[in-house]
Design a protein around this motif. Structure first.
Motif, PDB file in Angstrom:
ATOM      1  N   ALA A   1       0.843  -1.196   0.000  1.00  0.00           N
ATOM      2  CA  ALA A   1       0.000   0.000   0.000  1.00  0.00           C
ATOM      3  C   ALA A   1       0.881   1.250   0.000  1.00  0.00           C
ATOM      4  CB  ALA A   1      -0.925  -0.011   1.211  1.00  0.00           C
ATOM      5  N   ARG A   2       0.446   2.259  -0.735  1.00  0.00           N
ATOM      6  CA  ARG A   2       1.238   3.480  -0.945  1.00  0.00           C
ATOM      7  C   ARG A   2       1.717   4.135   0.347  1.00  0.00           C
ATOM      8  NH1 ARG A   2      -2.677   7.160  -4.249  1.00  0.00           N
ATOM      9  NH2 ARG A   2      -3.979   6.365  -2.589  1.00  0.00           N
ATOM     10  N   GLU A   3       0.884   4.176   1.359  1.00  0.00           N
ATOM     11  CA  GLU A   3       1.251   4.901   2.582  1.00  0.00           C
ATOM     12  C   GLU A   3       2.416   4.266   3.328  1.00  0.00           C
ATOM     13  OE1 GLU A   3      -1.553   4.334   6.147  1.00  0.00           O
ATOM     14  OE2 GLU A   3      -2.784   3.797   4.400  1.00  0.00           O
ATOM     15  N   TYR A   4       2.806   3.052   2.936  1.00  0.00           N
ATOM     16  CA  TYR A   4       3.894   2.350   3.619  1.00  0.00           C
ATOM     17  C   TYR A   4       5.192   2.334   2.802  1.00  0.00           C
ATOM     18  CZ  TYR A   4       0.114   1.015   6.635  1.00  0.00           C
ATOM     19  OH  TYR A   4      -0.966   1.059   7.490  1.00  0.00           O
ATOM     20  N   TRP A   5       5.198   2.995   1.651  1.00  0.00           N
ATOM     21  CA  TRP A   5       6.395   3.049   0.815  1.00  0.00           C
ATOM     22  C   TRP A   5       7.494   3.858   1.509  1.00  0.00           C
ATOM     23  CZ3 TRP A   5       4.537   4.262  -4.879  1.00  0.00           C
ATOM     24  CH2 TRP A   5       3.719   3.225  -5.317  1.00  0.00           C
ATOM     25  N   GLY A   6       8.743   3.542   1.150  1.00  0.00           N
ATOM     26  CA  GLY A   6       9.881   4.332   1.601  1.00  0.00           C
ATOM     27  C   GLY A   6      10.351   4.037   3.014  1.00  0.00           C
ATOM     28  N   ARG A   7       9.876   2.962   3.617  1.00  0.00           N
ATOM     29  CA  ARG A   7      10.260   2.618   4.995  1.00  0.00           C
ATOM     30  C   ARG A   7      11.080   1.330   5.080  1.00  0.00           C
ATOM     31  NH1 ARG A   7       4.542   3.294   8.226  1.00  0.00           N
ATOM     32  NH2 ARG A   7       3.807   5.140   7.123  1.00  0.00           N
ATOM     33  N   GLY A   8      11.348   0.704   3.943  1.00  0.00           N
ATOM     34  CA  GLY A   8      12.089  -0.550   3.940  1.00  0.00           C
ATOM     35  C   GLY A   8      11.247  -1.769   4.287  1.00  0.00           C
ATOM     36  N   LEU A   9       9.935  -1.601   4.384  1.00  0.00           N
ATOM     37  CA  LEU A   9       9.067  -2.719   4.761  1.00  0.00           C
ATOM     38  C   LEU A   9       9.027  -3.808   3.698  1.00  0.00           C
ATOM     39  CD1 LEU A   9       6.109  -0.740   6.384  1.00  0.00           C
ATOM     40  CD2 LEU A   9       7.883  -2.064   7.563  1.00  0.00           C
ATOM     41  N   MET A  10       9.009  -3.415   2.419  1.00  0.00           N
ATOM     42  CA  MET A  10       8.947  -4.440   1.375  1.00  0.00           C
ATOM     43  C   MET A  10      10.248  -5.214   1.295  1.00  0.00           C
ATOM     44  SD  MET A  10       7.204  -6.236  -0.573  1.00  0.00           S
ATOM     45  CE  MET A  10       5.642  -5.405  -0.615  1.00  0.00           C
ATOM     46  N   THR A  11      11.365  -4.562   1.498  1.00  0.00           N
ATOM     47  CA  THR A  11      12.637  -5.288   1.541  1.00  0.00           C
ATOM     48  C   THR A  11      12.620  -6.293   2.687  1.00  0.00           C
ATOM     49  OG1 THR A  11      13.837  -3.413   0.580  1.00  0.00           O
ATOM     50  CG2 THR A  11      15.148  -5.052   1.772  1.00  0.00           C
ATOM     51  N   GLU A  12      12.115  -5.879   3.830  1.00  0.00           N
ATOM     52  CA  GLU A  12      12.017  -6.760   4.996  1.00  0.00           C
ATOM     53  C   GLU A  12      11.126  -7.974   4.691  1.00  0.00           C
ATOM     54  OE1 GLU A  12      10.537  -5.972   9.525  1.00  0.00           O
ATOM     55  OE2 GLU A  12      11.689  -4.356   8.583  1.00  0.00           O
ATOM     56  N   ALA A  13       9.988  -7.734   4.060  1.00  0.00           N
ATOM     57  CA  ALA A  13       9.080  -8.831   3.706  1.00  0.00           C
ATOM     58  C   ALA A  13       9.714  -9.746   2.662  1.00  0.00           C
ATOM     59  CB  ALA A  13       7.761  -8.261   3.185  1.00  0.00           C
ATOM     60  N   ALA A  14      10.327  -9.152   1.634  1.00  0.00           N
ATOM     61  CA  ALA A  14      10.964  -9.952   0.581  1.00  0.00           C
ATOM     62  C   ALA A  14      12.098 -10.797   1.143  1.00  0.00           C
ATOM     63  CB  ALA A  14      11.468  -9.042  -0.539  1.00  0.00           C
ATOM     64  N   ASP A  15      12.857 -10.246   2.087  1.00  0.00           N
ATOM     65  CA  ASP A  15      13.931 -11.016   2.718  1.00  0.00           C
ATOM     66  C   ASP A  15      13.381 -12.239   3.453  1.00  0.00           C
ATOM     67  OD1 ASP A  15      16.038  -9.439   1.828  1.00  0.00           O
ATOM     68  OD2 ASP A  15      16.343  -8.417   3.746  1.00  0.00           O
ATOM     69  N   ALA A  16      12.273 -12.066   4.157  1.00  0.00           N
ATOM     70  CA  ALA A  16      11.692 -13.186   4.903  1.00  0.00           C
ATOM     71  C   ALA A  16      11.240 -14.295   3.961  1.00  0.00           C
ATOM     72  CB  ALA A  16      10.520 -12.700   5.756  1.00  0.00           C
ATOM     73  N   VAL A  17      10.606 -13.924   2.859  1.00  0.00           N
ATOM     74  CA  VAL A  17      10.117 -14.917   1.900  1.00  0.00           C
ATOM     75  C   VAL A  17      11.289 -15.585   1.179  1.00  0.00           C
ATOM     76  CG1 VAL A  17       8.807 -15.175  -0.249  1.00  0.00           C
ATOM     77  CG2 VAL A  17       7.854 -13.859   1.660  1.00  0.00           C
ATOM     78  N   THR A  18      12.291 -14.807   0.809  1.00  0.00           N
ATOM     79  CA  THR A  18      13.470 -15.360   0.142  1.00  0.00           C
ATOM     80  C   THR A  18      14.209 -16.325   1.069  1.00  0.00           C
ATOM     81  OG1 THR A  18      13.651 -13.379  -1.222  1.00  0.00           O
ATOM     82  CG2 THR A  18      15.607 -14.765  -1.060  1.00  0.00           C
ATOM     83  N   ALA A  19      14.354 -15.944   2.323  1.00  0.00           N
ATOM     84  CA  ALA A  19      14.993 -16.832   3.300  1.00  0.00           C
ATOM     85  C   ALA A  19      14.213 -18.138   3.425  1.00  0.00           C
ATOM     86  CB  ALA A  19      15.102 -16.135   4.655  1.00  0.00           C
ATOM     87  N   TYR A  20      12.896 -18.060   3.451  1.00  0.00           N
ATOM     88  CA  TYR A  20      12.079 -19.271   3.540  1.00  0.00           C
ATOM     89  C   TYR A  20      12.323 -20.179   2.325  1.00  0.00           C
ATOM     90  CZ  TYR A  20       8.057 -22.357   3.600  1.00  0.00           C
ATOM     91  OH  TYR A  20       7.256 -23.471   3.569  1.00  0.00           O
ATOM     92  N   ALA A  21      12.341 -19.592   1.129  1.00  0.00           N
ATOM     93  CA  ALA A  21      12.535 -20.383  -0.092  1.00  0.00           C
ATOM     94  C   ALA A  21      13.893 -21.089  -0.088  1.00  0.00           C
ATOM     95  CB  ALA A  21      12.408 -19.498  -1.328  1.00  0.00           C
TER      96      ALA A  21
END
Length: 189
Positions: free
Chosen positions: A108-128
């Motif tokens: 969601a737009r209001e959460y951009w620019g905080r590094g949240l998507m990198t954090e989420a992507a890291d968790a999913v990548t680590a799981y894979a």
């Protein structure tokens, strides 16, 4: 290398600021509210309908949950740790189907620019890589999508090709990236 299917149940993943939990039908209103904004969808693949229909989230979630039930793909709702469990974005992950598109995400737009998507992507990548022992992950993005490009660079993905792509915004260059399990584990350890 083949990827084992059906996939195991979608686990809940936690990070410093996020809880990634399995997506569910109760997420439909949040998706319908947060997803259909031009800034969010413009760089997604053209299979996303635009303008986004009033039943777009309901249709997509039901189709996604059917794929999940067959063990074909993972779907995580991104939620804030300590929040109200409301979906603020999504991450999808699936085995290689030959199209070099194994992970996708939006926030969601209001959460951009905080590094949240990198954090989420890291968790999913680590799981894979760490739990499923996948040998690689292919991902793509529209070349003008600088945020998505940066996330891939931060994670250590290697840009291997730029091809034509069809996106909601129209025809754009499409970057193709790969990250191997070996490279991921080398960066982590």
């Amino acid at each position: 290398m083949t990827f084992e299917t059906p996939l195991p149940p979608t686990p809940t993943l936690t990070t410093e600021r996020l809880i990634l939990r399995p997506m569910r039908e109760a997420d439909i209103p949040a998706i319908q509210r947060e997803f259909p904004h031009w800034e969010v969808v413009r760089h997604l693949l053209a299979k996303v309908p635009w303008p986004y229909p009033e039943d777009g989230a309901a249709t997509n979630v039901r189709e996604s949950l059917e794929k999940r039930a067959r063990g074909e793909q993972f779907y995580w709702a991104i939620t804030l740790k300590g929040g109200d469990d409301a979906l603020i974005g999504r991450v999808d992950l699936r085995p290689d189907a030959g199209d070099r598109e194994m992970r996708g995400f939006w926030l969601a737009r209001e959460y951009w620019g905080r590094g949240l998507m990198t954090e989420a992507a890291d968790a999913v990548t680590a799981y894979a890589f760490e739990d499923l022992a996948w040998p690689y992950i292919y991902v793509t993005n529209a070349a003008p999508n600088a945020g998505s490009h940066r996330i891939k660079e931060k994670q250590g993905f290697e840009l291997i090709e730029v091809i034509d792509g069809e996106f909601v915004e129209g025809r754009l260059p499409r970057e193709v990236w790969i990250l191997t399990r070996e490279a991921w584990l080398g960066r982590r350890g």
